[in-house]
Design a protein around this motif. Structure first.
Motif, PDB file in Angstrom:
ATOM      1  N   UNK A 153       0.816  -1.210   0.000  1.00  0.00           N
ATOM      2  CA  UNK A 153       0.000   0.000   0.000  1.00  0.00           C
ATOM      3  C   UNK A 153       0.853   1.264   0.000  1.00  0.00           C
ATOM      4  N   UNK A 154       2.145   1.133   0.338  1.00  0.00           N
ATOM      5  CA  UNK A 154       3.029   2.298   0.362  1.00  0.00           C
ATOM      6  C   UNK A 154       3.705   2.565  -0.980  1.00  0.00           C
ATOM      7  N   UNK A 155       3.490   1.672  -1.947  1.00  0.00           N
ATOM      8  CA  UNK A 155       4.208   1.771  -3.219  1.00  0.00           C
ATOM      9  C   UNK A 155       3.881   3.042  -3.989  1.00  0.00           C
ATOM     10  N   UNK A 156       2.725   3.628  -3.725  1.00  0.00           N
ATOM     11  CA  UNK A 156       2.358   4.867  -4.426  1.00  0.00           C
ATOM     12  C   UNK A 156       3.311   6.012  -4.096  1.00  0.00           C
ATOM     13  N   UNK A 157       4.068   5.862  -3.017  1.00  0.00           N
ATOM     14  CA  UNK A 157       5.004   6.923  -2.616  1.00  0.00           C
ATOM     15  C   UNK A 157       6.359   6.818  -3.299  1.00  0.00           C
ATOM     16  N   UNK A 158       6.594   5.747  -4.051  1.00  0.00           N
ATOM     17  CA  UNK A 158       7.908   5.533  -4.673  1.00  0.00           C
ATOM     18  C   UNK A 158       8.092   6.515  -5.829  1.00  0.00           C
ATOM     19  N   UNK A 159       9.114   7.341  -5.747  1.00  0.00           N
ATOM     20  CA  UNK A 159       9.401   8.318  -6.792  1.00  0.00           C
ATOM     21  C   UNK A 159      10.674   7.978  -7.561  1.00  0.00           C
ATOM     22  N   UNK A 160      11.629   7.329  -6.895  1.00  0.00           N
ATOM     23  CA  UNK A 160      12.871   6.965  -7.566  1.00  0.00           C
ATOM     24  C   UNK A 160      12.763   5.609  -8.242  1.00  0.00           C
ATOM     25  N   UNK A 161      13.886   5.027  -8.582  1.00  0.00           N
ATOM     26  CA  UNK A 161      13.919   3.720  -9.231  1.00  0.00           C
ATOM     27  C   UNK A 161      13.989   2.621  -8.172  1.00  0.00           C
ATOM     28  N   UNK A 162      13.307   1.504  -8.435  1.00  0.00           N
ATOM     29  CA  UNK A 162      13.309   0.364  -7.522  1.00  0.00           C
ATOM     30  C   UNK A 162      13.599  -0.907  -8.304  1.00  0.00           C
ATOM     31  N   UNK A 163      14.552  -1.701  -7.806  1.00  0.00           N
ATOM     32  CA  UNK A 163      14.887  -2.991  -8.417  1.00  0.00           C
ATOM     33  C   UNK A 163      14.833  -4.048  -7.320  1.00  0.00           C
ATOM     34  N   UNK A 164      14.056  -5.099  -7.556  1.00  0.00           N
ATOM     35  CA  UNK A 164      13.941  -6.175  -6.582  1.00  0.00           C
ATOM     36  C   UNK A 164      14.313  -7.504  -7.232  1.00  0.00           C
ATOM     37  N   UNK A 165      15.202  -8.243  -6.563  1.00  0.00           N
ATOM     38  CA  UNK A 165      15.639  -9.561  -7.024  1.00  0.00           C
ATOM     39  C   UNK A 165      15.044 -10.631  -6.103  1.00  0.00           C
ATOM     40  N   UNK A 166      14.391 -11.622  -6.703  1.00  0.00           N
ATOM     41  CA  UNK A 166      13.763 -12.690  -5.926  1.00  0.00           C
ATOM     42  C   UNK A 166      14.354 -14.044  -6.291  1.00  0.00           C
ATOM     43  N   UNK A 167      14.375 -14.938  -5.303  1.00  0.00           N
ATOM     44  CA  UNK A 167      14.822 -16.312  -5.521  1.00  0.00           C
ATOM     45  C   UNK A 167      13.598 -17.203  -5.721  1.00  0.00           C
ATOM     46  N   UNK A 168      13.622 -18.007  -6.788  1.00  0.00           N
ATOM     47  CA  UNK A 168      12.475 -18.822  -7.122  1.00  0.00           C
ATOM     48  C   UNK A 168      12.084 -19.820  -6.056  1.00  0.00           C
ATOM     49  N   UNK A 169      13.051 -20.285  -5.257  1.00  0.00           N
ATOM     50  CA  UNK A 169      12.782 -21.296  -4.227  1.00  0.00           C
ATOM     51  C   UNK A 169      12.846 -20.732  -2.809  1.00  0.00           C
ATOM     52  N   UNK A 170      12.634 -19.436  -2.669  1.00  0.00           N
ATOM     53  CA  UNK A 170      12.805 -18.775  -1.376  1.00  0.00           C
ATOM     54  C   UNK A 170      11.596 -19.022  -0.471  1.00  0.00           C
ATOM     55  N   UNK A 171      11.797 -19.779   0.597  1.00  0.00           N
ATOM     56  CA  UNK A 171      10.701 -20.060   1.535  1.00  0.00           C
ATOM     57  C   UNK A 171      10.274 -18.812   2.299  1.00  0.00           C
ATOM     58  N   UNK A 172      11.165 -17.811   2.394  1.00  0.00           N
ATOM     59  CA  UNK A 172      10.828 -16.590   3.105  1.00  0.00           C
ATOM     60  C   UNK A 172      10.031 -15.609   2.243  1.00  0.00           C
ATOM     61  N   UNK A 173      10.024 -15.843   0.935  1.00  0.00           N
ATOM     62  CA  UNK A 173       9.197 -15.059   0.026  1.00  0.00           C
ATOM     63  C   UNK A 173       8.631 -16.029  -1.013  1.00  0.00           C
TER      64      UNK A 173
END
Length: 415
Positions: A153-173
């Protein structure tokens, strides 16, 4: 160049320490590096030094200081239990305030050119995301963050650049969390989301049992590209590579060649497994087996060059007369006097304004055919024709395919 500095908390409750790494040139854009749950340990300092080599002024704040100053844990089972204890007691909102204080402190440093981004791993990745939402940062990058889906819900406040890297087998995500994040963020032009299949949490940490080098390298390239685009610094990689090649092939100066490279570079000539890893071994290779091993009439004819944020891909026509033993290309083969022309591709990676490594590719079978030590009869290999066709794409294709003539009749076309 590294040191420890003091950062004042915004709420006036005290001060905390930060590890500061500065590039060799003495200045650059800033990165606030956000820790895993293990504190500001050796891994975090190594990452800070790594990005300093990329040209950034990196500050790593001690985010657990409100519980205990100077937390520095390893990866034993006992340390994992301690780390989760600190994580569970961590006040996230105060942590973001401390990150904001660190961003402001870094901006005020004389070494920092003004622009500041955040980079985080594990817990630090979620904090990097929240810093993009709540703090004045130019870019935020996060690796295998957990709990980001709870703050979309806070993503509307993002003004700069954002890069997120995810692991396909990540039990935490897990997959469901990644899907929620993608649905909420993937349509934003200033946000990049990457998932690395079949890898697990901590795939980018060399000390981890889940370390996956190919994914870590790809993620790092994407991260640095984002930092370059948002904050700089931008280097003339083409000029740097040309100067390196000049020292190798024209002036033949080993010391000058090495001076264009990072402290511990490597070179890998893929077909022959020649080159060197580290400054000592690479200097030995250049000095005794490369620079003066190349024939006097060696030529590199540029065909194309692709320039990225962190690397160059060069396509050249490499030609020479085999008038001496060429250790790196034809080790152990006496001179034949034959002229050789081959397409050659170089992938050249930089860290900051220095070469980090070279991966060099060519068709060794074509070289062996051209010097007369490999009979091409009955083999799917070619000699100088490969170089000729590189320059003239209208020359015959598919001549090595016996079935090529048959398909002409099947398609109703003449061969």
């Amino acid at each position: 160049m590294s040191t420890s500095i003091e950062i004042r908390a915004k709420d006036g409750s005290g001060a905390f320490q930060g590890y500061l790494a500065v590039p060799e040139c003495g200045s650059g854009p800033g990165i606030v590096l956000l820790q895993e749950i293990f504190g500001v340990n050796g891994t975090m300092r190594q990452i800070a030094d790594y990005y300093a080599e990329e040209g950034y002024v990196v500050l790593v704040p001690d985010l657990f200081w409100r519980q205990k100053a100077g937390v520095e844990l390893g990866y034993t089972q006992q340390d994992w239990q301690k780390a989760f204890g600190f994580y569970q007691a961590f006040d996230q909102d105060l942590g973001i305030d401390d990150i904001d204080a660190t961003v402001q402190a870094l901006r005020q440093r004389s070494e920092c050119s003004g622009a500041v981004g955040t980079l985080g791993f594990c817990l630090g990745a979620r904090l990097a995301y929240l810093s993009a939402c709540r703090c004045d940062v130019d870019v935020a990058v996060g690796y295998y963050g957990m709990g980001i889906e709870n703050h979309l819900d806070e993503a509307t406040n993002i003004k700069g650049r954002l890069v997120l890297h995810f692991a396909g087998n990540d039990e935490f995500c897990p997959t469901a969390a990644r899907q929620d994040i993608c649905v909420a963020l993937q349509e934003r032009d200033n946000i990049e989301l990457y998932t690395y299949p079949d890898v697990d949490h901590a795939f980018a940490r060399p000390a981890s049992e889940h370390y996956h080098k190919p994914s870590a390298l790809m993620a790092h390239q994407r991260s640095v590209t984002a930092f370059r685009q948002a904050m700089g610094p931008n280097y003339d990689l083409s000029m740097l590579w040309d100067k390196h090649c000049e020292y190798e092939f024209s002036s033949r100066n080993v010391e000058a060649t090495m001076a264009t490279m990072v402290a511990e570079p490597y070179v890998n000539h893929i077909p022959t497994l020649t080159g060197g890893v580290g400054a000592t071994e690479l200097f030995r290779f250049y000095k005794h087996h490369f620079v003066d091993s190349n024939p006097d009439d060696t030529q590199l004819l540029p065909i194309s060059r692709t320039i990225g944020a962190t690397q160059i891909v060069d396509e050249v026509l490499f030609s020479f007369t085999h008038d001496r033993e060429i250790d790196w290309l034809l080790p152990g083969i006496a001179p034949t006097g034959k002229r050789v022309e081959i397409p050659l591709v170089a992938i050249v990676k930089f860290r900051g304004d220095k070469l980090y490594h070279e991966h060099i590719y060519w068709d060794q079978a074509s070289v062996l055919v051209q010097i007369g030590v490999l009979d091409p009869a009955g083999l799917p290999v070619a000699g100088r024709e490969t170089a000729a066709k590189l320059l003239d794409e209208t020359l015959e294709s598919n001549g090595l395919m016996a079935k090529w003539a048959q398909s002409a009749h099947q398609s109703g076309k003449s061969a």
